[in-house]
Design a protein around this motif. Structure first.
Motif, short mmCIF file in Angstrom:
data_model
loop_
_atom_site.label_atom_id
_atom_site.label_comp_id
_atom_site.label_asym_id
_atom_site.label_seq_id
_atom_site.Cartn_x
_atom_site.Cartn_y
_atom_site.Cartn_z
N UNK A 164 0.82 -1.22 0.00
CA UNK A 164 0.00 0.00 0.00
C UNK A 164 0.85 1.26 0.00
N UNK A 165 2.06 1.21 0.56
CA UNK A 165 2.89 2.40 0.59
C UNK A 165 3.60 2.66 -0.74
N UNK A 166 3.54 1.72 -1.65
CA UNK A 166 4.15 1.90 -2.97
C UNK A 166 3.25 2.69 -3.93
N UNK A 178 -3.36 7.98 0.46
CA UNK A 178 -3.08 9.06 1.41
C UNK A 178 -1.92 8.69 2.34
N UNK A 179 -1.28 9.69 2.89
CA UNK A 179 -0.11 9.49 3.77
C UNK A 179 -0.39 8.54 4.93
N UNK A 180 -1.55 8.63 5.63
CA UNK A 180 -1.78 7.68 6.73
C UNK A 180 -1.84 6.23 6.27
N UNK A 181 -2.36 5.99 5.08
CA UNK A 181 -2.41 4.62 4.53
C UNK A 181 -0.99 4.14 4.25
N UNK A 182 -0.18 4.99 3.62
CA UNK A 182 1.21 4.61 3.32
C UNK A 182 2.00 4.36 4.60
#
Length: 66
Positions: A20-22, A27-31
């Motif tokens: 998910x961070x790729x 959104x930043x909280x998800x990453x």
């Protein structure tokens, strides 16, 4: 601290959070949480799952927790 999940929840989460961070569209909280999820030990309660990935331990008997 560990994430506790049943087989279905673990399968759903392991289909999204590992990468998910790729995705720069997330959104930043998800990453940020994606990295937390990968690093955190996980316990998966399942009678049918042979093995689990992403740092998870499969527990077949709910009375015994690693």
């Amino acid at each position: 601290m560990r994430f506790l999940a049943g087989r279905r929840s673990h399968e759903l989460m392991s289909g999204f959070w590992p990468t998910a961070d790729a995705d720069p569209d997330n959104p930043a909280p998800i990453r940020e949480f994606a990295g937390i999820w990968r690093r955190m030990p996980k316990v998966v309660y399942s009678r049918t799952l042979a093995r689990a990935d992403w740092g998870a331990t499969v527990v077949r008997d709910a009375r015994s927790t690693p």
